[in-house]
Design a protein around this motif. Sequence first.
Motif, mmCIF file in Angstrom:
data_model
loop_
_atom_site.group_PDB
_atom_site.id
_atom_site.type_symbol
_atom_site.label_atom_id
_atom_site.label_comp_id
_atom_site.label_asym_id
_atom_site.label_seq_id
_atom_site.Cartn_x
_atom_site.Cartn_y
_atom_site.Cartn_z
ATOM 1 N N ALA A 1 1.045 -1.220 -0.196
ATOM 2 C CA ALA A 1 -0.533 -0.171 -0.442
ATOM 3 C C ALA A 1 0.718 1.400 0.091
ATOM 4 N N THR A 2 0.576 2.493 -0.384
ATOM 5 C CA THR A 2 1.109 3.692 -0.607
ATOM 6 C C THR A 2 -0.060 4.500 0.036
ATOM 7 N N HIS A 3 0.249 6.060 0.557
ATOM 8 C CA HIS A 3 -0.403 6.456 0.740
ATOM 9 C C HIS A 3 -1.800 7.259 0.135
ATOM 10 N N ASP A 4 -1.365 6.981 -0.626
ATOM 11 C CA ASP A 4 -2.796 7.411 -2.175
ATOM 12 C C ASP A 4 -3.840 6.220 -1.702
ATOM 13 N N ASP A 5 -3.213 5.107 -0.982
ATOM 14 C CA ASP A 5 -4.587 3.829 -1.100
ATOM 15 C C ASP A 5 -4.908 4.017 -0.228
ATOM 16 N N LEU A 6 -4.913 5.136 0.975
ATOM 17 C CA LEU A 6 -5.524 5.262 2.600
ATOM 18 C C LEU A 6 -6.754 6.131 2.312
ATOM 19 N N PRO B 1 -9.679 4.968 -0.521
ATOM 20 C CA PRO B 1 -10.085 3.422 -0.548
ATOM 21 C C PRO B 1 -9.847 2.374 0.378
ATOM 22 N N ILE B 2 -8.625 2.128 1.024
ATOM 23 C CA ILE B 2 -8.618 1.584 2.293
ATOM 24 C C ILE B 2 -9.934 1.852 3.712
ATOM 25 N N VAL B 3 -9.856 3.152 3.863
ATOM 26 C CA VAL B 3 -10.485 3.644 4.974
ATOM 27 C C VAL B 3 -12.285 3.821 4.397
ATOM 28 N N GLY B 4 -12.593 4.384 2.864
ATOM 29 C CA GLY B 4 -13.619 3.650 2.329
ATOM 30 C C GLY B 4 -13.743 2.066 2.474
ATOM 31 N N LEU B 5 -13.089 1.530 2.186
ATOM 32 C CA LEU B 5 -13.566 -0.375 2.241
ATOM 33 C C LEU B 5 -13.532 -0.542 3.460
ATOM 34 N N TYR B 6 -13.217 -0.743 4.410
ATOM 35 C CA TYR B 6 -12.956 -0.665 6.003
ATOM 36 C C TYR B 6 -14.255 0.197 6.307
ATOM 37 N N ASN B 7 -14.757 1.236 6.065
ATOM 38 C CA ASN B 7 -16.230 1.867 6.753
ATOM 39 C C ASN B 7 -17.013 1.268 6.372
ATOM 40 N N TRP B 8 -17.703 0.875 4.783
ATOM 41 C CA TRP B 8 -18.268 0.076 4.653
ATOM 42 C C TRP B 8 -18.432 -0.920 5.243
ATOM 43 N N ALA B 9 -17.846 -1.445 5.571
ATOM 44 C CA ALA B 9 -17.724 -3.166 6.379
ATOM 45 C C ALA B 9 -18.377 -2.730 7.372
ATOM 46 N N GLY C 1 4.628 0.071 11.646
ATOM 47 C CA GLY C 1 6.330 0.400 11.466
ATOM 48 C C GLY C 1 6.636 -1.074 11.003
ATOM 49 N N LYS C 2 7.861 -1.544 11.149
ATOM 50 C CA LYS C 2 9.101 -2.251 10.453
ATOM 51 C C LYS C 2 8.762 -4.056 10.368
ATOM 52 N N ARG C 3 7.237 -4.044 11.540
ATOM 53 C CA ARG C 3 6.998 -5.438 11.770
ATOM 54 C C ARG C 3 5.698 -5.865 11.733
ATOM 55 N N SER C 4 5.219 -4.151 11.017
ATOM 56 C CA SER C 4 3.820 -4.249 10.057
ATOM 57 C C SER C 4 3.901 -4.028 8.606
ATOM 58 N N LYS C 5 2.879 -4.563 8.064
ATOM 59 C CA LYS C 5 2.684 -4.853 6.454
ATOM 60 C C LYS C 5 0.789 -4.424 6.321
ATOM 61 N N LEU C 6 0.919 -3.402 4.524
ATOM 62 C CA LEU C 6 0.081 -3.161 4.749
ATOM 63 C C LEU C 6 -0.405 -3.213 2.953
ATOM 64 N N ILE C 7 -1.344 -3.990 2.598
ATOM 65 C CA ILE C 7 -0.948 -4.629 0.750
ATOM 66 C C ILE C 7 -2.288 -4.170 0.928
ATOM 67 N N VAL C 8 -2.690 -3.738 -0.591
ATOM 68 C CA VAL C 8 -3.898 -3.551 -1.660
ATOM 69 C C VAL C 8 -3.453 -5.083 -2.733
ATOM 70 N N CYS C 9 -5.014 -4.461 -3.133
ATOM 71 C CA CYS C 9 -5.721 -5.477 -4.140
ATOM 72 C C CYS C 9 -6.154 -4.468 -5.421
ATOM 73 N N THR C 10 -5.381 -4.569 -6.036
ATOM 74 C CA THR C 10 -6.122 -3.479 -7.367
ATOM 75 C C THR C 10 -6.604 -4.694 -8.284
ATOM 76 N N LEU D 1 -8.676 -0.225 -6.266
ATOM 77 C CA LEU D 1 -8.651 -0.625 -5.026
ATOM 78 C C LEU D 1 -9.774 -1.697 -5.035
ATOM 79 N N ILE D 2 -9.720 -3.057 -4.821
ATOM 80 C CA ILE D 2 -10.586 -4.073 -4.556
ATOM 81 C C ILE D 2 -10.671 -4.725 -3.584
ATOM 82 N N GLY D 3 -9.548 -4.524 -2.342
ATOM 83 C CA GLY D 3 -9.143 -5.240 -1.717
ATOM 84 C C GLY D 3 -7.878 -5.245 -0.566
ATOM 85 N N TRP D 4 -8.071 -5.331 0.778
ATOM 86 C CA TRP D 4 -6.691 -4.895 1.667
ATOM 87 C C TRP D 4 -6.771 -5.777 2.696
ATOM 88 N N ALA D 5 -5.434 -5.526 3.042
ATOM 89 C CA ALA D 5 -4.832 -6.628 3.839
ATOM 90 C C ALA D 5 -4.264 -5.749 4.921
#
Length: 171
Positions: free
Chosen positions: A13-18, A20-28, A54-63, A68-72
Amino acid sequence: MAKATRTFAIRPATHDDLRPIVGLYNWAVNQTFATIDSEPLDTEEAAAWWEAHGKRSKLIVCTDESGLIGWARLFPWKQRGFDVVEDLVYVDPVHQGRGIGRALLTELIKEAQGLGYRTIVATIATDNRSGLALHSRLGFEVVGTIKNAANKFDRWMDITLVQRSLESSSL
């Protein structure tokens, strides 16, 4: 006539994905029992959430071609000292059933192994049958249920805790 297969890509994920990530999460949050959260993330909370990775975290997206159609998300579980990581997976309901959740969770498992974690867990609303099935298909086992963990849409919800060992495991 053969059914057209739409392809998708998974990437960090990039900051530009934030947004749509929040949009999908808020829909849920507003429409489903996929999360126990009952209040949508606001802009300030979303910014703090983004900065907490942080360094021991990851945020990925599916497009795909539609965006953006999913994130994890993969993040340390509970507190320092645990060698456990937790996952979250959200897929746009229009795109569910295409293997996106499986692809995202598979990538998170690989990331967790690469970061040296020994165990991955997920806390899943017990009514979220598709989330439980996804995790089961990828080797997670139910280790417990927290009864009446949250009240959402005027009813009490249980949370199921699932876990998968990452030691010497393959996908």
